[in-house]
Motif scaffolding. Structure first.
Motif, PDB file in Angstrom:
ATOM      1  N   GLU A  74      44.331  67.221 129.460  1.00  0.00           N
ATOM      2  CA  GLU A  74      45.783  67.123 129.587  1.00  0.00           C
ATOM      3  C   GLU A  74      46.345  65.974 128.749  1.00  0.00           C
ATOM      4  OE1 GLU A  74      46.700  66.983 133.750  1.00  0.00           O
ATOM      5  OE2 GLU A  74      46.073  69.057 134.054  1.00  0.00           O
ATOM      6  N   ASP A  77      46.374  67.184 125.189  1.00  0.00           N
ATOM      7  CA  ASP A  77      47.476  68.127 124.959  1.00  0.00           C
ATOM      8  C   ASP A  77      48.813  67.420 124.880  1.00  0.00           C
ATOM      9  OD1 ASP A  77      45.620  70.173 124.983  1.00  0.00           O
ATOM     10  OD2 ASP A  77      46.038  70.788 127.049  1.00  0.00           O
ATOM     11  N   MET A  78      49.034  66.441 125.769  1.00  0.00           N
ATOM     12  CA  MET A  78      50.303  65.709 125.757  1.00  0.00           C
ATOM     13  C   MET A  78      50.464  64.889 124.480  1.00  0.00           C
ATOM     14  SD  MET A  78      50.987  64.422 129.657  1.00  0.00           S
ATOM     15  CE  MET A  78      49.341  64.263 130.341  1.00  0.00           C
ATOM     16  N   GLU A  81      51.300  67.361 121.589  1.00  0.00           N
ATOM     17  CA  GLU A  81      52.653  67.912 121.660  1.00  0.00           C
ATOM     18  C   GLU A  81      53.729  66.841 121.567  1.00  0.00           C
ATOM     19  OE1 GLU A  81      52.661  70.159 125.276  1.00  0.00           O
ATOM     20  OE2 GLU A  81      51.094  71.506 124.557  1.00  0.00           O
ATOM     21  N   GLU A  83      54.566  64.612 123.860  1.00  0.00           N
ATOM     22  CA  GLU A  83      55.238  64.362 125.136  1.00  0.00           C
ATOM     23  C   GLU A  83      55.128  62.906 125.564  1.00  0.00           C
ATOM     24  OE1 GLU A  83      53.990  66.958 128.294  1.00  0.00           O
ATOM     25  OE2 GLU A  83      53.791  68.645 126.920  1.00  0.00           O
ATOM     26  N   ILE A  84      54.081  62.245 125.117  1.00  0.00           N
ATOM     27  CA  ILE A  84      53.837  60.859 125.514  1.00  0.00           C
ATOM     28  C   ILE A  84      53.599  60.026 124.260  1.00  0.00           C
ATOM     29  CG2 ILE A  84      52.908  61.371 127.797  1.00  0.00           C
ATOM     30  CD1 ILE A  84      50.102  61.151 126.552  1.00  0.00           C
ATOM     31  N   GLY A  90      49.941  59.021 129.524  1.00  0.00           N
ATOM     32  CA  GLY A  90      49.353  60.338 129.773  1.00  0.00           C
ATOM     33  C   GLY A  90      48.390  60.322 130.938  1.00  0.00           C
ATOM     34  N   LYS A  93      50.385  60.285 134.227  1.00  0.00           N
ATOM     35  CA  LYS A  93      50.950  61.603 134.538  1.00  0.00           C
ATOM     36  C   LYS A  93      49.873  62.559 135.032  1.00  0.00           C
ATOM     37  CE  LYS A  93      54.967  61.776 131.497  1.00  0.00           C
ATOM     38  NZ  LYS A  93      55.582  62.476 130.354  1.00  0.00           N
ATOM     39  N   SER A  94      48.773  62.602 134.321  1.00  0.00           N
ATOM     40  CA  SER A  94      47.705  63.532 134.675  1.00  0.00           C
ATOM     41  C   SER A  94      47.023  63.130 135.974  1.00  0.00           C
ATOM     42  CB  SER A  94      46.688  63.599 133.539  1.00  0.00           C
ATOM     43  OG  SER A  94      45.703  64.545 133.813  1.00  0.00           O
TER      44      SER A  94
END
Length: 172
Positions: A74, A77-78, A81, A83-84, A90, A93-94
């Motif tokens: 995760e 992936d973040m 993309e 997102e972080i 990250g 969040k995960s």
């Protein structure tokens, strides 16, 4: 006859509960060992292979066996993309998403948070020192978890069986 079946099932249920609570201690040591493996793999990926961090995290996620596999994937992936902006963000969040799947203590979690906080924030030599420091702290926590597992696992199993036996004797 029915009475003895109920007594036997009660005994088995108590024993099962004791074994279940005993196994929780085993999972903590497995998670610490798995994260220690992740740190070693991260050391190899980042320092020697010069793999970019998102790809290194993804590669390591395939080699882990515990919930850390999901967390590493995760985070990767973040980062991919956008997102972080940091690995630490990250991880938070995960981890909050999978918090219930972990059996870590607060001290274990602090070591892991410190690792993710410093990951990617310094040069090659700084990263190597961080990997070594984290690895040493994880070894110490792992040995502590193993010792705690030996003691408490036997204790909870014994308590479960004894309580089941006491209840069974009481109903006989």
């Amino acid at each position: 006859m029915f009475r003895f079946i109920v007594i036997f099932i009660t005994f088995l249920a108590c024993a099962y509960i004791g074994f279940y609570f005993g196994e929780v201690y085993k999972y903590r040591s497995l998670e610490l060992k798995d994260f220690q493996k992740a740190v070693t793999l991260m050391n190899t990926e980042v320092l020697y292979s010069n793999t970019p961090l998102p790809i290194a995290l993804l590669n390591i996620s395939y080699k882990l066996e515990t919930t850390f596999s999901k967390v590493f994937k995760e985070i990767s992936d973040m980062l991919e993309e956008g997102e972080i902006f940091s690995v630490y963000e990250g991880f938070n969040k995960s981890y909050s998403k999978h918090k219930d799947e972990f059996n870590l203590k607060e001290g274990d979690l602090n070591i892991i948070k410190d690792f993710f906080f410093s990951l990617g924030e310094s040069g090659v030599y700084g990263q190597e020192k961080i990997f070594n420091l984290t690895s040493e702290e994880l070894k110490r926590k792992y040995l502590e978890a193993e010792e705690e597992c030996k003691v408490n696992r036997k204790m909870y199993r014994g308590i479960g069986v004894c309580v089941g036996a006491i209840i069974a004797i009481f109903f006989i």
